[in-house]
Design a protein around this motif. Structure first.
Motif, PDB file in Angstrom:
ATOM      1  N   LYS A 177       0.774  -0.679  -0.377  1.00 52.99           N
ATOM      2  CA  LYS A 177      -0.025   0.273  -0.064  1.00 52.99           C
ATOM      3  C   LYS A 177       0.566   1.396   0.019  1.00 52.99           C
ATOM      4  CE  LYS A 177      -4.461   2.544   2.565  1.00 52.99           C
ATOM      5  NZ  LYS A 177      -4.709   1.798   3.794  1.00 52.99           N
ATOM      6  N   GLN A 178       1.113   2.128  -0.835  1.00 53.77           N
ATOM      7  CA  GLN A 178       1.415   2.918  -1.158  1.00 53.77           C
ATOM      8  C   GLN A 178       0.552   4.843  -0.877  1.00 53.77           C
ATOM      9  OE1 GLN A 178       2.969   4.023  -4.853  1.00 53.77           O
ATOM     10  NE2 GLN A 178       4.507   5.896  -4.703  1.00 53.77           N
ATOM     11  N   PHE A 179       1.008   5.310   0.350  1.00 48.59           N
ATOM     12  CA  PHE A 179       0.251   6.606   0.247  1.00 48.59           C
ATOM     13  C   PHE A 179       0.594   7.425  -0.613  1.00 48.59           C
ATOM     14  CE2 PHE A 179       0.219   3.714   3.856  1.00 48.59           C
ATOM     15  CZ  PHE A 179      -0.893   3.812   4.977  1.00 48.59           C
ATOM     16  N   SER A 180      -0.459   7.899  -1.299  1.00 51.61           N
ATOM     17  CA  SER A 180      -0.473   9.541  -1.880  1.00 51.61           C
ATOM     18  C   SER A 180       0.746  10.173  -1.054  1.00 51.61           C
ATOM     19  CB  SER A 180      -1.726   9.785  -2.400  1.00 51.61           C
ATOM     20  OG  SER A 180      -2.677   8.785  -2.347  1.00 51.61           O
ATOM     21  N   GLY A 181       1.156  10.762  -1.884  1.00 49.50           N
ATOM     22  CA  GLY A 181       2.511  12.175  -2.135  1.00 49.50           C
ATOM     23  C   GLY A 181       3.909  11.268  -0.142  1.00 49.50           C
ATOM     24  N   ALA A 182       3.935  12.945  -0.131  1.00 55.28           N
ATOM     25  CA  ALA A 182       4.577  12.837   1.270  1.00 55.28           C
ATOM     26  C   ALA A 182       3.324  14.355   2.454  1.00 55.28           C
ATOM     27  CB  ALA A 182       6.009  12.848   1.456  1.00 55.28           C
TER      28      ALA A 182
END
Length: 471
Positions: A177-182
């Motif tokens: 799961k890659q979270f949107s931006g930082a």
């Protein structure tokens, strides 16, 4: 690094902050502080304390050192020397406590300017943390986050299929799961999900395997669920690979599994955990079609003396699954989770999406279910794709439970413990009125939750009633 100086003679505290080991010449805090009147002749304790206000984050004290200047008593020094001794001995540790709180505030203010606010936090040093993956391994396992490896996408970010090295060097498939931006919200969801799901242990929850935070990218690694999410089976999209319609036995097992997970979160875990995002896309299915509740980015663990959580950034969730009282209070509760579960149950039985046509928490599917129930033909709501291959008694039980959980007034909804008893046939189906009750505000209080549904001021304590059929 932090330096704190307390001068017992001048009664002043000074704090210095620097990224490296060089102490700056100008303090970030220079304020009067007289501790002699409070601590003179008393025992003092040393410790750390900090607060981040409405935000939350992991903070680790990596190392600390305290130096106390010992001053010899003399008859000529008088009270000045005595006060300085006391100030140096007990003032320094107390001042450090103040400085830590100051640093927490400075960190929050600086957070929005950082590429990723968790960069200063050594998550691997936190006890009980799962495996930390190397970014290069996850990048390689997802084929550089190839679009073809994508399993799903939402407001939080994207989920990819990946192959990584498991125990004994054997390869295993996982979901990344890659979270949107930082951005700040992405960081909050990452930290919330990591801190909560890491502590939960239940067969109907998606298992967290590990995490990664490198190059400003926030990643969580989960067990891969071979049968994907529940919504893919209930509401197949054009372009998806054709899949068999879920059988009645599979549907009932999914509902019971989610109820078991909800009961664990609400009643069996050490703290009450509010999921806040109950919907089919957050329910995963393993190889045997057992339900696994996932996506804890919006979940919150409540303190022992709390029964609700308020998000100051707004009301999260998805229309159709948000309880009507939440639009008045802005608070998430166990009862609002139950409302979302009721919407999911109706979708499981009816095979139709719970599309919301009104922002007060009602939907076309819910209204039609109430109408069929009032007409004595509730079973007509069952998914026609089953072609009659279902247990009528179980179908009625599930539909009545879905209506009971969707009751407009939170005090009338069953708790997760009762829901589980109904689904395991340990209790009879709930009694449901023939027509949809009116939504009333302020709502009837739930015992022990008096602070949940107050309207804020006496001047606004009028009762709001919404028609049972919002057309």
């Amino acid at each position: 690094m932090v330096w704190v100086d307390y001068d017992g003679e001048s009664r002043r505290v000074r704090a210095y902050v620097a990224k490296n080991g060089s102490r700056p010449g100008v303090p970030v805090l220079d304020a009067p502080l007289d501790l002699s009147a409070v601590l003179l002749g008393k025992r003092a304790y040393f410790g750390f304390s900090a607060s981040t206000g409405v935000k939350y984050q992991f903070n680790c004290v990596r190392m600390w050192n305290m130096t106390v200047e010992r001053l010899l008593d003399s008859s000529t020094a008088g009270r000045s020397i005595s006060g300085r001794k006391i100030g140096a001995a007990v003032g320094v540790p107390c001042a450090i406590v103040l400085a830590i709180g100051l640093l927490a505030g400075l960190y929050i203010r600086r957070k929005s300017k950082m590429v990723a606010g968790v960069t200063a936090v050594d998550l691997s040093a936190i006890p009980g943390m799962p495996r930390e993956f190397d970014f290069r391994e996850l990048k390689r396992g997802t084929n550089n986050f190839d679009e073809k490896m994508k399993l799903g996408q939402g407001g939080y970010g994207v989920v990819y299929r990946a192959t990584v090295a498991g125990e004994g060097g054997r390869s295993m498939e996982v979901a990344v799961k890659q979270f949107s931006g930082a951005n700040t919200k992405g960081q909050e969801n990452f930290l919330a999900e990591l801190s909560i799901i890491n502590r939960l242990r239940h067969r109907n929850l998606v298992k967290l395997i590990g995490w990664c935070h490198q190059n400003g990218v926030l990643l969580l690694v989960y067990d891969l669920m071979p049968n994907g999410s529940l919504d893919r089976h209930l509401f197949p999209r054009s372009g998806d690979a054709p899949s068999r319609t879920l059988s009645w036995e599979q549907r009932y097992k999914v509902a019971a599994g989610v109820a078991s997970a909800l009961n664990y979160l609400h009643h069996d875990y050490d703290h009450v955990v509010i999921h806040r995002d109950m919907k089919p896309s957050n329910i995963m299915l393993d190889a045997a079609f057992n339900a696994r509740l996932g996506d804890f980015g919006l979940a919150r663990a409540l303190d022992a003396d709390k029964t609700s959580y308020t998000d100051r950034a707004g009301l999260p969730g998805t229309l159709g699954y948000i309880a009507p009282e939440c639009f008045h209070t802005g608070r998430a509760t166990r009862e609002s989770d139950v409302f979302g579960f009721g919407a999911v149950v109706l979708e499981i039985v009816c095979g139709r999406r719970n599309s919301c046509c009104h922002p007060a928490g009602c939907s076309q599917l819910l209204e039609e279910a109430w109408e069929l129930h009032g007409a004595g033909s509730l079973l007509e709501a069952v998914d026609p794709r089953l072609a009659g291959a279902f247990d009528e008694a179980e179908a009625e039980r599930l539909l009545l439970l879905g209506l009971a959980c969707s009751h407009p007034n939170p005090g009338e909804r069953p708790q997760a413990q009762a829901i589980l008893q109904i689904l395991t046939h340990s209790a009879p189906p709930p009694d449901v009125p023939a027509s949809r009750p009116a939504f009333m505000w302020p709502a009837v209080l739930v015992k022990g939750d008096e602070e949940m549904y107050t309207s804020g001021s006496s001047a606004t304590c009028s009762t709001v009633m919404t028609s049972s059929l919002l057309r």
